[in-house]
Write an enzyme that holds these catalytic residues in place. Structure first.
Site, PDB file in Angstrom:
ATOM      1  N   TRP A 102      43.062  42.260  31.352  1.00 46.38           N
ATOM      2  CA  TRP A 102      42.156  43.046  32.205  1.00 46.38           C
ATOM      3  C   TRP A 102      42.260  44.524  31.878  1.00 46.38           C
ATOM      4  O   TRP A 102      41.250  45.241  31.854  1.00 46.38           O
ATOM      5  CB  TRP A 102      42.418  42.771  33.690  1.00 46.38           C
ATOM      6  CG  TRP A 102      42.006  41.388  34.079  1.00 46.38           C
ATOM      7  CD1 TRP A 102      42.820  40.377  34.486  1.00 46.38           C
ATOM      8  CD2 TRP A 102      40.670  40.842  34.047  1.00 46.38           C
ATOM      9  NE1 TRP A 102      42.080  39.241  34.723  1.00 46.38           N
ATOM     10  CE2 TRP A 102      40.772  39.496  34.463  1.00 46.38           C
ATOM     11  CE3 TRP A 102      39.426  41.354  33.716  1.00 46.38           C
ATOM     12  CZ2 TRP A 102      39.651  38.656  34.552  1.00 46.38           C
ATOM     13  CZ3 TRP A 102      38.309  40.524  33.803  1.00 46.38           C
ATOM     14  CH2 TRP A 102      38.429  39.194  34.219  1.00 46.38           C
ATOM     15  N   ASP A 172      44.073  49.080  39.033  1.00 42.98           N
ATOM     16  CA  ASP A 172      43.374  47.822  39.285  1.00 42.98           C
ATOM     17  C   ASP A 172      44.382  46.878  39.939  1.00 42.98           C
ATOM     18  O   ASP A 172      45.302  46.394  39.289  1.00 42.98           O
ATOM     19  CB  ASP A 172      42.853  47.250  37.959  1.00 42.98           C
ATOM     20  CG  ASP A 172      42.204  45.878  38.122  1.00 42.98           C
ATOM     21  OD1 ASP A 172      42.142  45.361  39.246  1.00 42.98           O
ATOM     22  OD2 ASP A 172      41.757  45.327  37.086  1.00 42.98           O
ATOM     23  N   LYS A 196      40.703  37.364  44.997  1.00 42.33           N
ATOM     24  CA  LYS A 196      42.014  36.798  44.689  1.00 42.33           C
ATOM     25  C   LYS A 196      42.920  36.832  45.913  1.00 42.33           C
ATOM     26  O   LYS A 196      43.417  35.813  46.339  1.00 42.33           O
ATOM     27  CB  LYS A 196      42.644  37.518  43.508  1.00 42.33           C
ATOM     28  CG  LYS A 196      42.059  36.978  42.207  1.00 42.33           C
ATOM     29  CD  LYS A 196      41.767  37.983  41.169  1.00 42.33           C
ATOM     30  CE  LYS A 196      40.972  37.361  40.033  1.00 42.33           C
ATOM     31  NZ  LYS A 196      40.441  38.345  39.122  1.00 42.33           N
TER      32      LYS A 196
HETATM   33  C1  LIG Z   1      39.839  38.952  38.192  1.00 47.15           C
HETATM   34  C2  LIG Z   1      40.226  40.302  37.741  1.00 47.15           C
HETATM   35  C3  LIG Z   1      39.283  41.240  37.307  1.00 47.15           C
HETATM   36  C4  LIG Z   1      37.806  40.920  37.219  1.00 47.15           C
HETATM   37  O1  LIG Z   1      37.273  40.760  38.473  1.00 47.15           O
HETATM   38  P1  LIG Z   1      35.718  40.488  38.711  1.00 47.15           P
HETATM   39  O2  LIG Z   1      35.623  40.644  40.188  1.00 47.15           O
HETATM   40  O3  LIG Z   1      35.441  39.117  38.221  1.00 47.15           O
HETATM   41  O4  LIG Z   1      34.952  41.517  37.979  1.00 47.15           O
HETATM   42  C5  LIG Z   1      39.732  42.483  36.943  1.00 47.15           C
HETATM   43  N1  LIG Z   1      41.028  42.814  37.004  1.00 47.15           N
HETATM   44  C6  LIG Z   1      41.970  41.937  37.408  1.00 47.15           C
HETATM   45  C7  LIG Z   1      43.398  42.360  37.456  1.00 47.15           C
HETATM   46  C8  LIG Z   1      41.591  40.657  37.787  1.00 47.15           C
HETATM   47  O5  LIG Z   1      42.528  39.785  38.203  1.00 47.15           O
END
Ligand SMILES: *Cc1c(COP(=O)(O)O)cnc(C)c1O
Length: 361
Positions: A102, A172, A196
Protein backbone atom coordinates in the site's frame (compact mmCIF):
# COMPACT_ATOMS: atom_id res chain seq x y z
CA UNK A 1 -28.29 -17.91 13.05
CA UNK A 2 -24.95 -19.14 11.82
CA UNK A 3 -22.19 -16.51 12.16
CA UNK A 4 -18.99 -17.86 10.66
CA UNK A 5 -15.44 -17.15 11.88
CA UNK A 6 -14.64 -14.33 9.45
CA UNK A 7 -10.95 -13.62 8.78
CA UNK A 8 -11.59 -11.45 5.73
CA UNK A 9 -9.06 -8.68 5.09
CA UNK A 10 -11.65 -6.08 4.09
CA UNK A 11 -14.52 -5.57 3.94
CA UNK A 12 -14.36 -7.50 7.15
CA UNK A 13 -16.18 -8.68 10.25
CA UNK A 14 -18.32 -6.12 12.08
CA UNK A 15 -19.42 -6.28 15.73
CA UNK A 16 -22.60 -8.34 16.08
CA UNK A 17 -24.34 -5.78 18.37
CA UNK A 18 -23.76 -3.14 15.68
CA UNK A 19 -25.34 -5.29 12.98
CA UNK A 20 -28.25 -6.06 15.31
CA UNK A 21 -28.84 -2.38 16.02
CA UNK A 22 -28.68 -1.54 12.31
CA UNK A 23 -31.17 -4.33 11.65
CA UNK A 24 -33.52 -3.11 14.37
CA UNK A 25 -33.40 0.46 13.02
CA UNK A 26 -33.54 -0.48 9.37
CA UNK A 27 -37.21 0.00 8.55
CA UNK A 28 -38.04 2.85 10.90
CA UNK A 29 -35.18 5.05 12.07
CA UNK A 30 -36.12 6.77 15.34
CA UNK A 31 -39.83 6.88 14.53
CA UNK A 32 -39.38 8.62 11.17
CA UNK A 33 -41.15 5.86 9.24
CA UNK A 34 -38.19 5.34 6.94
CA UNK A 35 -34.69 3.97 7.07
CA UNK A 36 -31.56 6.05 7.35
CA UNK A 37 -30.84 4.95 3.77
CA UNK A 38 -33.90 6.82 2.52
CA UNK A 39 -33.46 10.07 4.40
CA UNK A 40 -31.91 13.37 3.37
CA UNK A 41 -28.33 13.91 4.43
CA UNK A 42 -29.53 17.38 5.44
CA UNK A 43 -32.03 15.91 7.92
CA UNK A 44 -31.46 16.62 11.59
CA UNK A 45 -31.20 12.86 12.17
CA UNK A 46 -28.29 12.48 9.76
CA UNK A 47 -26.60 15.66 10.93
CA UNK A 48 -26.70 14.23 14.46
CA UNK A 49 -25.06 10.99 13.28
CA UNK A 50 -22.38 12.92 11.39
CA UNK A 51 -21.62 15.12 14.41
CA UNK A 52 -21.65 12.20 16.85
CA UNK A 53 -19.26 10.19 14.69
CA UNK A 54 -16.80 13.10 14.56
CA UNK A 55 -16.96 13.68 18.29
CA UNK A 56 -16.70 9.97 19.16
CA UNK A 57 -13.64 9.56 16.96
CA UNK A 58 -11.95 12.63 18.41
CA UNK A 59 -12.82 11.40 21.89
CA UNK A 60 -11.30 7.97 21.27
CA UNK A 61 -8.12 9.59 19.95
CA UNK A 62 -7.98 12.26 22.65
CA UNK A 63 -8.01 15.07 20.07
CA UNK A 64 -9.27 18.57 20.70
CA UNK A 65 -10.39 21.59 18.71
CA UNK A 66 -7.28 21.72 16.52
CA UNK A 67 -8.46 18.59 14.68
CA UNK A 68 -11.25 17.84 12.25
CA UNK A 69 -12.67 14.46 11.31
CA UNK A 70 -13.94 14.21 7.75
CA UNK A 71 -15.97 11.45 6.13
CA UNK A 72 -15.10 11.14 2.47
CA UNK A 73 -15.49 8.61 -0.35
CA UNK A 74 -13.04 7.09 -2.82
CA UNK A 75 -11.35 4.81 -0.30
CA UNK A 76 -7.84 5.09 1.02
CA UNK A 77 -6.75 4.89 -2.62
CA UNK A 78 -8.13 8.36 -3.34
CA UNK A 79 -6.11 9.64 -0.41
CA UNK A 80 -2.91 8.54 -2.16
CA UNK A 81 -3.65 11.32 -4.70
CA UNK A 82 -5.65 13.76 -2.58
CA UNK A 83 -2.82 14.15 -0.10
CA UNK A 84 -0.24 15.48 -2.62
CA UNK A 85 -2.94 17.49 -4.42
CA UNK A 86 -3.44 19.39 -1.18
CA UNK A 87 -0.05 19.33 0.49
CA UNK A 88 2.65 18.97 -2.15
CA UNK A 89 3.11 22.34 -3.86
CA UNK A 90 5.61 22.97 -6.67
CA UNK A 91 9.11 23.31 -5.30
CA UNK A 92 8.43 21.18 -2.22
CA UNK A 93 9.39 17.54 -1.63
CA UNK A 94 7.26 14.90 0.04
CA UNK A 95 8.93 12.04 1.92
CA UNK A 96 7.68 8.46 2.05
CA UNK A 97 8.64 5.43 4.10
CA UNK A 98 7.52 2.26 2.35
CA UNK A 99 7.01 -1.01 4.20
CA UNK A 100 4.63 -2.81 1.86
CA UNK A 101 2.31 -2.80 -1.13
CA UNK A 102 0.00 0.00 0.00
CA UNK A 103 2.87 2.36 0.71
CA UNK A 104 4.21 1.67 -2.79
CA UNK A 105 0.88 2.72 -4.27
CA UNK A 106 0.90 5.91 -2.20
CA UNK A 107 4.38 6.80 -3.49
CA UNK A 108 3.41 6.16 -7.12
CA UNK A 109 0.57 8.66 -6.85
CA UNK A 110 2.78 11.20 -5.10
CA UNK A 111 5.37 10.92 -7.88
CA UNK A 112 2.74 11.79 -10.48
CA UNK A 113 1.89 14.99 -8.68
CA UNK A 114 5.18 16.36 -7.38
CA UNK A 115 8.67 15.72 -6.07
CA UNK A 116 9.04 12.68 -3.85
CA UNK A 117 11.96 11.49 -1.74
CA UNK A 118 12.08 7.88 -0.56
CA UNK A 119 13.08 8.25 3.09
CA UNK A 120 13.25 4.47 3.59
CA UNK A 121 11.97 1.27 2.00
CA UNK A 122 12.13 -2.33 3.15
CA UNK A 123 11.31 -3.73 -0.31
CA UNK A 124 14.66 -5.50 -0.28
CA UNK A 125 13.99 -8.72 1.56
CA UNK A 126 10.33 -8.61 0.56
CA UNK A 127 8.72 -6.19 3.02
CA UNK A 128 9.20 -8.24 6.15
CA UNK A 129 9.85 -5.42 8.61
CA UNK A 130 9.74 -1.72 9.33
CA UNK A 131 13.02 0.20 8.96
CA UNK A 132 15.34 0.91 11.86
CA UNK A 133 15.72 4.60 12.80
CA UNK A 134 19.19 4.56 11.22
CA UNK A 135 17.76 3.49 7.85
CA UNK A 136 15.47 6.51 7.59
CA UNK A 137 16.91 9.61 5.91
CA UNK A 138 14.67 12.61 5.31
CA UNK A 139 15.17 15.30 2.68
CA UNK A 140 15.55 18.95 3.69
CA UNK A 141 12.30 20.33 5.12
CA UNK A 142 9.84 17.74 3.76
CA UNK A 143 6.35 18.94 2.87
CA UNK A 144 5.21 15.89 4.81
CA UNK A 145 6.37 12.40 5.73
CA UNK A 146 3.98 9.60 4.78
CA UNK A 147 4.04 6.04 6.08
CA UNK A 148 1.66 3.09 6.49
CA UNK A 149 1.13 2.00 10.09
CA UNK A 150 0.07 -1.52 9.11
CA UNK A 151 0.74 -3.13 5.75
CA UNK A 152 -2.35 -5.25 5.30
CA UNK A 153 -0.99 -7.50 2.55
CA UNK A 154 2.43 -8.31 4.03
CA UNK A 155 1.28 -8.24 7.67
CA UNK A 156 3.95 -5.74 8.74
CA UNK A 157 3.09 -3.23 11.45
CA UNK A 158 5.07 -0.51 13.23
CA UNK A 159 5.31 -1.68 16.86
CA UNK A 160 5.53 1.97 17.89
CA UNK A 161 4.67 4.79 15.55
CA UNK A 162 7.69 6.93 14.60
CA UNK A 163 8.05 10.57 15.58
CA UNK A 164 9.89 13.14 13.47
CA UNK A 165 9.34 16.28 15.51
CA UNK A 166 8.11 19.20 13.45
CA UNK A 167 7.83 17.35 10.11
CA UNK A 168 4.13 17.04 9.24
CA UNK A 169 3.46 13.35 9.79
CA UNK A 170 0.87 11.62 7.60
CA UNK A 171 -0.24 8.05 8.05
CA UNK A 172 -2.37 5.54 6.18
CA UNK A 173 -3.98 3.69 9.09
CA UNK A 174 -6.59 1.84 7.01
CA UNK A 175 -6.04 -1.53 8.61
CA UNK A 176 -5.12 -0.69 12.20
CA UNK A 177 -6.90 2.53 13.06
CA UNK A 178 -8.42 2.38 16.56
CA UNK A 179 -6.74 -0.96 17.27
CA UNK A 180 -4.48 0.44 20.01
CA UNK A 181 -3.76 3.72 21.81
CA UNK A 182 -1.28 6.06 20.14
CA UNK A 183 -0.33 9.74 20.24
CA UNK A 184 -2.72 11.03 17.58
CA UNK A 185 -1.72 14.65 18.28
CA UNK A 186 1.67 13.93 16.69
CA UNK A 187 -0.01 13.55 13.29
CA UNK A 188 -0.85 16.26 10.78
CA UNK A 189 -3.17 13.91 8.89
CA UNK A 190 -4.39 10.34 9.32
CA UNK A 191 -6.59 8.53 6.82
CA UNK A 192 -8.28 5.16 6.72
CA UNK A 193 -10.77 3.34 4.57
CA UNK A 194 -13.48 2.33 7.04
CA UNK A 195 -13.96 -1.21 5.79
CA UNK A 196 -11.22 -2.92 7.77
CA UNK A 197 -11.41 -1.83 11.36
CA UNK A 198 -14.15 0.72 11.88
CA UNK A 199 -17.06 0.18 9.55
CA UNK A 200 -18.32 -0.96 6.17
CA UNK A 201 -16.98 -0.10 2.73
CA UNK A 202 -17.94 3.29 1.34
CA UNK A 203 -16.58 5.78 3.86
CA UNK A 204 -13.02 7.02 4.25
CA UNK A 205 -12.09 8.72 7.49
CA UNK A 206 -9.64 11.62 7.44
CA UNK A 207 -8.38 13.19 10.66
CA UNK A 208 -6.57 16.43 9.97
CA UNK A 209 -4.93 19.10 12.08
CA UNK A 210 -6.76 22.36 11.45
CA UNK A 211 -3.61 24.50 11.46
CA UNK A 212 -2.03 22.27 8.81
CA UNK A 213 -5.19 22.28 6.74
CA UNK A 214 -4.87 26.04 6.53
CA UNK A 215 -1.55 25.63 4.70
CA UNK A 216 -3.06 23.46 1.94
CA UNK A 217 -2.96 24.35 -1.74
CA UNK A 218 -6.09 26.09 -2.95
CA UNK A 219 -5.81 25.21 -6.64
CA UNK A 220 -7.31 21.70 -6.60
CA UNK A 221 -10.92 21.10 -7.68
CA UNK A 222 -13.33 21.64 -4.79
CA UNK A 223 -14.24 17.94 -4.50
CA UNK A 224 -10.56 17.09 -3.99
CA UNK A 225 -9.82 19.67 -1.30
CA UNK A 226 -9.92 18.73 2.38
CA UNK A 227 -10.90 22.32 3.15
CA UNK A 228 -14.13 21.89 1.18
CA UNK A 229 -15.20 19.03 3.42
CA UNK A 230 -14.00 20.68 6.63
CA UNK A 231 -15.93 23.86 5.87
CA UNK A 232 -19.08 21.86 5.15
CA UNK A 233 -18.79 19.34 8.02
CA UNK A 234 -18.38 16.51 5.47
CA UNK A 235 -21.67 17.57 3.86
CA UNK A 236 -20.36 19.34 0.77
CA UNK A 237 -22.08 16.78 -1.42
CA UNK A 238 -24.05 13.65 -0.58
CA UNK A 239 -21.97 11.64 1.88
CA UNK A 240 -22.03 7.82 2.15
CA UNK A 241 -24.79 8.07 4.73
CA UNK A 242 -25.21 4.41 5.61
CA UNK A 243 -21.46 3.82 5.91
CA UNK A 244 -21.09 6.79 8.25
CA UNK A 245 -24.12 5.67 10.27
CA UNK A 246 -22.64 2.20 10.70
CA UNK A 247 -19.18 3.61 11.47
CA UNK A 248 -20.77 5.72 14.18
CA UNK A 249 -22.30 2.59 15.71
CA UNK A 250 -18.90 0.86 15.61
CA UNK A 251 -17.31 3.86 17.36
CA UNK A 252 -19.94 3.56 20.10
CA UNK A 253 -19.14 -0.15 20.37
CA UNK A 254 -15.42 0.63 20.76
CA UNK A 255 -16.27 3.07 23.57
CA UNK A 256 -18.22 0.26 25.25
CA UNK A 257 -15.19 -2.07 25.01
CA UNK A 258 -13.17 0.33 27.17
CA UNK A 259 -11.93 2.53 24.36
CA UNK A 260 -8.57 1.95 22.72
CA UNK A 261 -6.96 0.44 25.82
CA UNK A 262 -9.70 -2.18 26.08
CA UNK A 263 -9.58 -2.91 22.34
CA UNK A 264 -5.77 -3.17 22.40
CA UNK A 265 -5.79 -5.75 25.19
CA UNK A 266 -8.27 -7.90 23.25
CA UNK A 267 -6.27 -7.48 20.04
CA UNK A 268 -2.99 -8.47 21.72
CA UNK A 269 -4.60 -11.60 23.07
CA UNK A 270 -6.01 -12.63 19.68
CA UNK A 271 -2.72 -11.98 17.89
CA UNK A 272 -0.64 -13.88 20.43
CA UNK A 273 -3.07 -16.81 20.22
CA UNK A 274 -2.35 -17.17 16.49
CA UNK A 275 1.36 -16.28 16.59
CA UNK A 276 1.90 -18.88 19.31
CA UNK A 277 0.46 -21.51 16.97
CA UNK A 278 3.05 -20.44 14.38
CA UNK A 279 5.90 -20.37 16.88
CA UNK A 280 5.20 -23.80 18.37
CA UNK A 281 5.03 -25.47 14.92
CA UNK A 282 8.82 -26.04 14.61
CA UNK A 283 8.94 -24.23 11.29
CA UNK A 284 5.90 -25.87 9.65
CA UNK A 285 4.20 -22.46 9.68
CA UNK A 286 6.63 -19.69 8.70
CA UNK A 287 5.58 -16.15 9.53
CA UNK A 288 6.20 -13.64 6.74
CA UNK A 289 7.03 -10.68 8.99
CA UNK A 290 10.07 -10.52 11.24
CA UNK A 291 9.03 -10.96 14.86
CA UNK A 292 9.61 -7.28 15.78
CA UNK A 293 7.35 -6.07 12.94
CA UNK A 294 4.54 -8.59 13.25
CA UNK A 295 1.10 -7.21 12.61
CA UNK A 296 -1.54 -7.66 15.26
CA UNK A 297 -4.18 -7.19 12.58
CA UNK A 298 -3.04 -9.34 9.65
CA UNK A 299 -1.13 -12.51 10.49
CA UNK A 300 0.66 -13.71 7.33
CA UNK A 301 2.39 -17.06 7.04
CA UNK A 302 3.42 -19.80 4.66
CA UNK A 303 3.25 -23.59 4.80
CA UNK A 304 5.94 -25.90 3.37
CA UNK A 305 4.21 -26.13 -0.04
CA UNK A 306 1.50 -24.35 -1.98
CA UNK A 307 -0.53 -27.56 -2.18
CA UNK A 308 -0.69 -27.66 1.61
CA UNK A 309 -1.74 -24.00 1.70
CA UNK A 310 -4.67 -24.73 -0.62
CA UNK A 311 -5.61 -27.71 1.53
CA UNK A 312 -5.34 -25.56 4.69
CA UNK A 313 -7.72 -22.94 3.29
CA UNK A 314 -10.21 -25.55 2.09
CA UNK A 315 -10.23 -27.54 5.34
CA UNK A 316 -10.45 -24.36 7.42
CA UNK A 317 -13.46 -23.30 5.39
CA UNK A 318 -15.10 -26.68 5.98
CA UNK A 319 -14.45 -26.13 9.70
CA UNK A 320 -16.24 -22.74 9.66
CA UNK A 321 -13.33 -20.34 9.10
CA UNK A 322 -13.32 -18.15 6.00
CA UNK A 323 -11.12 -15.47 4.44
CA UNK A 324 -7.78 -17.16 5.14
CA UNK A 325 -6.19 -17.20 1.67
CA UNK A 326 -3.30 -14.72 1.43
CA UNK A 327 -3.49 -11.75 -0.93
CA UNK A 328 -3.16 -12.88 -4.55
CA UNK A 329 0.13 -10.97 -4.87
CA UNK A 330 1.93 -12.84 -2.06
CA UNK A 331 0.08 -16.14 -1.59
CA UNK A 332 0.21 -18.14 1.62
CA UNK A 333 -2.21 -17.61 4.46
CA UNK A 334 -3.46 -14.37 5.94
CA UNK A 335 -5.64 -14.26 9.05
CA UNK A 336 -7.07 -10.80 9.63
CA UNK A 337 -7.85 -10.26 13.30
CA UNK A 338 -9.56 -6.88 13.28
CA UNK A 339 -11.17 -5.25 16.30
CA UNK A 340 -14.54 -6.92 15.75
CA UNK A 341 -13.16 -10.46 15.45
CA UNK A 342 -14.06 -12.40 18.62
CA UNK A 343 -11.38 -14.21 20.63
CA UNK A 344 -13.28 -17.44 19.92
CA UNK A 345 -12.33 -17.13 16.25
CA UNK A 346 -8.63 -16.80 17.08
CA UNK A 347 -8.92 -19.78 19.45
CA UNK A 348 -10.63 -21.86 16.75
CA UNK A 349 -7.93 -20.97 14.22
CA UNK A 350 -5.06 -21.81 16.58
CA UNK A 351 -6.62 -25.21 17.41
CA UNK A 352 -7.16 -25.87 13.73
CA UNK A 353 -3.51 -24.99 13.00
CA UNK A 354 -2.30 -27.41 15.68
CA UNK A 355 -4.52 -30.16 14.32
CA UNK A 356 -3.53 -29.50 10.69
CA UNK A 357 0.14 -29.70 11.67
CA UNK A 358 -0.44 -32.96 13.55
CA UNK A 359 -2.02 -34.53 10.44
CA UNK A 360 0.27 -33.06 7.79
CA UNK A 361 3.51 -32.08 9.50
C1 LIG B 1 -7.16 -1.66 1.99
C2 LIG B 1 -6.09 -0.65 2.09
C3 LIG B 1 -5.99 0.43 1.21
C4 LIG B 1 -6.94 0.61 0.04
O1 LIG B 1 -8.20 0.91 0.49
P1 LIG B 1 -9.41 1.23 -0.50
O2 LIG B 1 -10.44 1.74 0.45
O3 LIG B 1 -9.76 -0.04 -1.17
O4 LIG B 1 -8.96 2.27 -1.45
C5 LIG B 1 -4.99 1.34 1.41
N1 LIG B 1 -4.12 1.22 2.42
C6 LIG B 1 -4.18 0.20 3.30
C7 LIG B 1 -3.19 0.12 4.41
C8 LIG B 1 -5.16 -0.77 3.15
O5 LIG B 1 -5.23 -1.79 4.03
Amino acid sequence: MNRIHNFNAGPAVLPLPVLEQAQAEMLDYQGRGMSILEMSHRSKEYEAINAEAESRLKGLLGLGDDYRVLFLQGGASLQFAMLPLNFLPAGATANYIVTGAWGEKAVEEGQKLGAVHMAASTVEGGFRRVPTPGEISLSDSPAYLHFTSNETIQGVQWPQLPDFGAVPLVCDMSSDILSRPFAAEKFALIYAGAQKNIGPAGATVVIVRQSWLETARKDAPAILRYATFAKNNSLYNTPPVFAVYLTNLVLGWIDAQGGLAGIAAANERKASTVYHAIDRSSGFYRGHAEVGSRSQMNVTFRLPEEGLEKQFVAEAQAAGMVGLAGHRSVGGIRASLYNALPQAAADALASFMDEFLRKNG
